[in-house]
Design an enzyme around this catalytic site. Structure first.
Site: not given
Length: 334
Positions: A214-215, A217-218, A63
């Site tokens: 959270l997928g 952002g979904f 990252y």
């Protein structure tokens, strides 16, 4: 409310039921990962997380590259022992700090990567050190043997693996106890469950850590159309966010949102509570205090068996919501 703590693995590491994914706090040079970063807000988010009892931080040398670990060093300065730090290695980073996109689990590289991470984190130990992806050209036994030596030297506390199969877990665990396996897991992504990996982890007393809970952002409900994603957002390369699957997935999001509303919580909180209810540790990534506080509040949500059944009936196990990655990245999974 004090956040509950649980065992991670069976070697004595105790962590809060949720961690903080730090990747988004520094952005990612190689691709647009979740928009612009704000270092000051990132550090404030890490400090607020500690105040709320979530002292388990997740990072990786990839990252940034390297910048994320350096940001964490600034945030924890003078308070190293108050935090539990997890980092990862395996995506090869050369001597010019550039990602080569090869996976390297060779003994020599394990030690080199670890020393670089210690320097970036400005610490002399990492609590949990993961192999980020399996190096298919190096036996897992060699990689874990090298990590085991680092445990003996006191440079790492516990060993983790990421995105691996049951077979790899068993082979690794035979060399040195594995504390945690980290893979993508959410209401949208339950491949690890389908492949029987949970069963293996349960038998060996290895904890499961869920990234992108959270997928991607979904589940936040903020993505309504493909146009909501910036033109250079890496999620546009993922089948789940492309035309063939997007609209069907939004319908699922809406059904989850309706259930969340009835329970007076957000969709994100419902998705996180579902994961924690299974004894899994989610590490939702956020770079803002506002979302951090919302996520941590999910730890106090109680779900009944009926709630869980209702939620899982919206996206039953085996539902095809589109691949989690593009073809190249899918090919790197074990």
């Amino acid at each position: 409310m004090e956040i509950k703590k649980i065992k991670l693995g069976n070697q004595g590491l105790i962590v809060p039921v949720m961690g903080l994914g730090c990747m988004g706090m520094t952005g990612f040079e190689e691709a647009n990962m979740y928009g612009q970063a704000d270092e000051k807000e990132g550090i404030a988010t890490i400090h607020r997380s500690l105040e709320l009892g979530v002292n388990f931080l997740d990072t990786a040398d990839l990252y940034g590259p390297l910048k994320n670990e350096q940001l964490i060093a600034k945030a924890i300065k003078g308070r190293r022992n108050d935090y539990i730090i997890a980092s990862k290695f395996g995506w090869e980073i050369d001597d010019n700090n550039k990602v080569t996109w090869a996976i390297n689990g060779q003994k020599k590289y394990v030690k080199k990567a670890l020393e670089r991470s210690l320097k970036n984190l400005q610490t002399d130990y990492i609590d949990l050190y993961y192999l980020h992806r399996l190096d298919k050209n190096t036996p897992i036994e060699e990689t874990v043997e090298a990590m085991s030596e680092l445990v003996k030297e006191g440079k790492i506390g516990h060993i983790g693996l990421s995105e691996v199969s049951s077979d790899t877990v068993k082979r690794a665990h035979a060399i040195h106890p594995i504390a945690a396996v980290q893979s993508e897991y959410s209401l949208f992504e339950r491949t690890v469950e389908e492949r029987g990996i949970f069963q293996t982890l349960k038998e060996l007393e290895i904890s499961f850590v869920a990234y992108s809970p959270l997928g991607r952002g979904f589940l936040t409900g903020e993505i309504r159309t493909i146009a909501d994603l910036p033109a250079d957002d890496f999620r546009r390369s993922i089948p789940r966010f492309q035309e063939a699957y997007f609209h069907k997935n939004i319908e699922l999001v809406e059904a989850i949102a309706a259930m969340a509303k009835a329970k007076n919580v957000t969709s994100s909180q419902l998705g996180l509570a579902w994961i924690m209810n299974k004894g899994i540790i989610p590490i939702p990534g956020t770079k803002r205090r506002k979302y951090l506080e919302e996520n941590i509040a999910a730890a106090s949500i109680q779900l009944s068996e009926a709630d869980i059944q209702q939620l899982e009936s919206i996206i039953p196990l085996g539902t095809d919501t589109g691949s989690a990655y593009d073809e190249f990245s899918m090919g790197l999974l074990d």
